[in-house]
Design an enzyme around this catalytic site. Structure first.
Site, PDB file in Angstrom:
ATOM      1  N   ARG A   1      -6.831  76.079 -26.242  1.00 37.00           N
ATOM      2  CA  ARG A   1      -7.485  77.079 -25.414  1.00 37.00           C
ATOM      3  C   ARG A   1      -6.459  78.137 -25.025  1.00 37.00           C
ATOM      4  O   ARG A   1      -5.431  77.814 -24.437  1.00 37.00           O
ATOM      5  CB  ARG A   1      -8.035  76.382 -24.157  1.00 37.00           C
ATOM      6  CG  ARG A   1      -9.010  77.199 -23.391  1.00 37.00           C
ATOM      7  CD  ARG A   1      -9.646  76.394 -22.297  1.00 37.00           C
ATOM      8  NE  ARG A   1      -8.705  76.042 -21.225  1.00 37.00           N
ATOM      9  CZ  ARG A   1      -9.084  75.686 -20.013  1.00 37.00           C
ATOM     10  NH1 ARG A   1     -10.365  75.597 -19.723  1.00 37.00           N
ATOM     11  NH2 ARG A   1      -8.208  75.405 -19.096  1.00 37.00           N
TER      12      ARG A   1
ATOM     13  N   THR B   1      -7.258  84.044 -21.999  1.00 34.56           N
ATOM     14  CA  THR B   1      -8.695  84.340 -22.161  1.00 34.56           C
ATOM     15  C   THR B   1      -9.568  83.104 -21.971  1.00 34.56           C
ATOM     16  O   THR B   1     -10.791  83.238 -21.811  1.00 34.56           O
ATOM     17  CB  THR B   1      -8.971  84.891 -23.567  1.00 34.56           C
ATOM     18  OG1 THR B   1      -8.690  83.847 -24.521  1.00 34.56           O
ATOM     19  CG2 THR B   1      -8.098  86.096 -23.876  1.00 34.56           C
TER      20      THR B   1
ATOM     21  N   ASP C   1      -3.624  68.258 -17.287  1.00 37.41           N
ATOM     22  CA  ASP C   1      -3.738  68.595 -18.704  1.00 37.41           C
ATOM     23  C   ASP C   1      -3.610  67.300 -19.511  1.00 37.41           C
ATOM     24  O   ASP C   1      -2.518  66.747 -19.649  1.00 37.41           O
ATOM     25  CB  ASP C   1      -2.641  69.600 -19.085  1.00 37.41           C
ATOM     26  CG  ASP C   1      -2.793  70.082 -20.528  1.00 37.41           C
ATOM     27  OD1 ASP C   1      -3.098  69.246 -21.410  1.00 37.41           O
ATOM     28  OD2 ASP C   1      -2.610  71.286 -20.764  1.00 37.41           O
TER      29      ASP C   1
ATOM     30  N   ASP D   1      -0.979  67.109 -22.403  1.00 36.42           N
ATOM     31  CA  ASP D   1       0.404  66.992 -21.935  1.00 36.42           C
ATOM     32  C   ASP D   1       0.689  65.590 -21.398  1.00 36.42           C
ATOM     33  O   ASP D   1       1.771  65.043 -21.599  1.00 36.42           O
ATOM     34  CB  ASP D   1       0.681  68.025 -20.837  1.00 36.42           C
ATOM     35  CG  ASP D   1       0.898  69.420 -21.424  1.00 36.42           C
ATOM     36  OD1 ASP D   1       1.204  69.533 -22.624  1.00 36.42           O
ATOM     37  OD2 ASP D   1       0.742  70.401 -20.668  1.00 36.42           O
TER      38      ASP D   1
HETATM   39  C1  PRP Z   1      -7.837  71.237 -23.340  1.00 42.30           C
HETATM   40  C2  PRP Z   1      -8.817  70.084 -23.496  1.00 42.30           C
HETATM   41  C3  PRP Z   1      -9.969  70.691 -24.233  1.00 42.30           C
HETATM   42  C4  PRP Z   1      -9.996  72.075 -23.659  1.00 42.30           C
HETATM   43  C5  PRP Z   1     -11.044  72.116 -22.580  1.00 42.30           C
HETATM   44  O1  PRP Z   1      -7.111  71.412 -24.505  1.00 42.30           O
HETATM   45  O2  PRP Z   1      -8.267  68.967 -24.141  1.00 42.30           O
HETATM   46  O3  PRP Z   1      -9.792  70.721 -25.637  1.00 42.30           O
HETATM   47  O4  PRP Z   1      -8.703  72.349 -23.095  1.00 42.30           O
HETATM   48  O5  PRP Z   1     -11.252  73.395 -22.168  1.00 42.30           O
HETATM   49  P1  PRP Z   1     -12.584  74.225 -22.447  1.00 42.30           P
HETATM   50  O6  PRP Z   1     -13.749  73.289 -22.209  1.00 42.30           O
HETATM   51  O7  PRP Z   1     -12.508  75.312 -21.427  1.00 42.30           O
HETATM   52  O8  PRP Z   1     -12.539  74.724 -23.851  1.00 42.30           O
HETATM   53  P2  PRP Z   1      -5.802  72.360 -24.574  1.00 42.30           P
HETATM   54  O9  PRP Z   1      -6.171  73.758 -24.898  1.00 42.30           O
HETATM   55  O10 PRP Z   1      -5.002  72.155 -23.316  1.00 42.30           O
HETATM   56  O11 PRP Z   1      -5.052  71.809 -25.850  1.00 42.30           O
HETATM   57  P3  PRP Z   1      -4.236  70.434 -26.021  1.00 42.30           P
HETATM   58  O12 PRP Z   1      -5.257  69.318 -26.080  1.00 42.30           O
HETATM   59  O13 PRP Z   1      -3.527  70.637 -27.318  1.00 42.30           O
HETATM   60  O14 PRP Z   1      -3.309  70.285 -24.838  1.00 42.30           O
END
Ligand code: PRP
Length: 220
Positions: free
Chosen positions: A113, A117, A211, A214
């Protein structure tokens, strides 16, 4: 002392699994003091407990076997199961299901994500060569359903290649994310361990668990 009033609430294809064992383990992974190993172990256990409900309607086929004493008609899963973790955090949910369904195929969707944005960015996609989508049940895995953008993009991607039966399994989610998915894809069942309060101004789930990616991979 509080009691869980029901072990499942269903509101229009949304299932929140309020089982006491799940709630106890969920509190452990929400706790910021919980470190990497305990986080992953409790996450695995939550997902395995959720599986009892998520897979309860999976169709069965008859199979003839011989016990040490007699021949009998047993049961076997009739559909192909595909687990589709959204990278990275969804990977932390795979083991809790794979050890229960060892023949499940693992597909991968790479999505992160954009922090500014909040829009999902796809960077990887690998799906098995499936000839009959009717006979395949696909389970998208991601611990967090925040804005819903990542899950929505994953659903669109899977449907674009013909996938028919999609279920989402998450740990914590908010109504905003559910609405985003069900506005376009009401057919997708959503299973969560908790329906949380809201998103903050950065798109993080409140109270949430931080997160998940992480915390699973120790990258914070
Ligand atoms: C997080 C989570 C989802 C997303 C949720 O991933 O694991 O995939 O954000 O957000 P949304 O519903 O608003 O789309 P992240 O982007 O942190 O990636 P990662 O799993 O690689 O840490």
């Amino acid at each position: 002392m509080t009691e869980a009033t029901s072990n499942q609430s269903n509101n229009g294809n949304v299932f929140v699994l309020n089982h006491p064992l799940i709630l106890d383990k969920l509190t452990r992974i929400r706790n910021k003091k919980t470190e990497k190993k305990d986080f992953q172990e409790n996450l695995t256990e939550i997902v395995s407990l959720m599986a009892y409900e998520v897979f309860k309607d999976v169709p069965l086929a008859d199979v003839t076997i011989e016990t040490p004493i007699a021949q009998m008609q047993g049961k076997t899963l009739a559909k192909k199961i595909v687990l589709c973790p959204i990278l990275r955090a969804g990977l932390g949910m795979v083991h809790g299901l794979e050890h229960l369904i060892p023949n499940a195929i693992i597909s991968h969707i790479g999505m992160y994500r954009d922090e500014a944005t909040l829009e999902p960015q796809e960077y990887f996609f690998k799906y098995p060569n499936v000839s009959n989508h009717e006979d395949t049940l696909v389970y998208i895995l991601d611990p967090m359903l925040a804005t819903g953008g990542s899950t929505l993009a994953a659903i669109k991607k899977l449907k674009s290649i013909g996938v028919k039966n999609i279920v989402f399994i998450g740990i914590v989610g908010v109504q905003e994310g559910i609405n985003k998915i069900h506005k376009e894809h009401k057919d997708v069942k959503i299973y969560l361990a908790s329906l949380d309060e809201k998103l903050n101004e950065h798109g993080f789930i409140i109270p949430g668990l931080g997160d998940a990616g992480d915390r699973i991979f120790g990258t914070k």
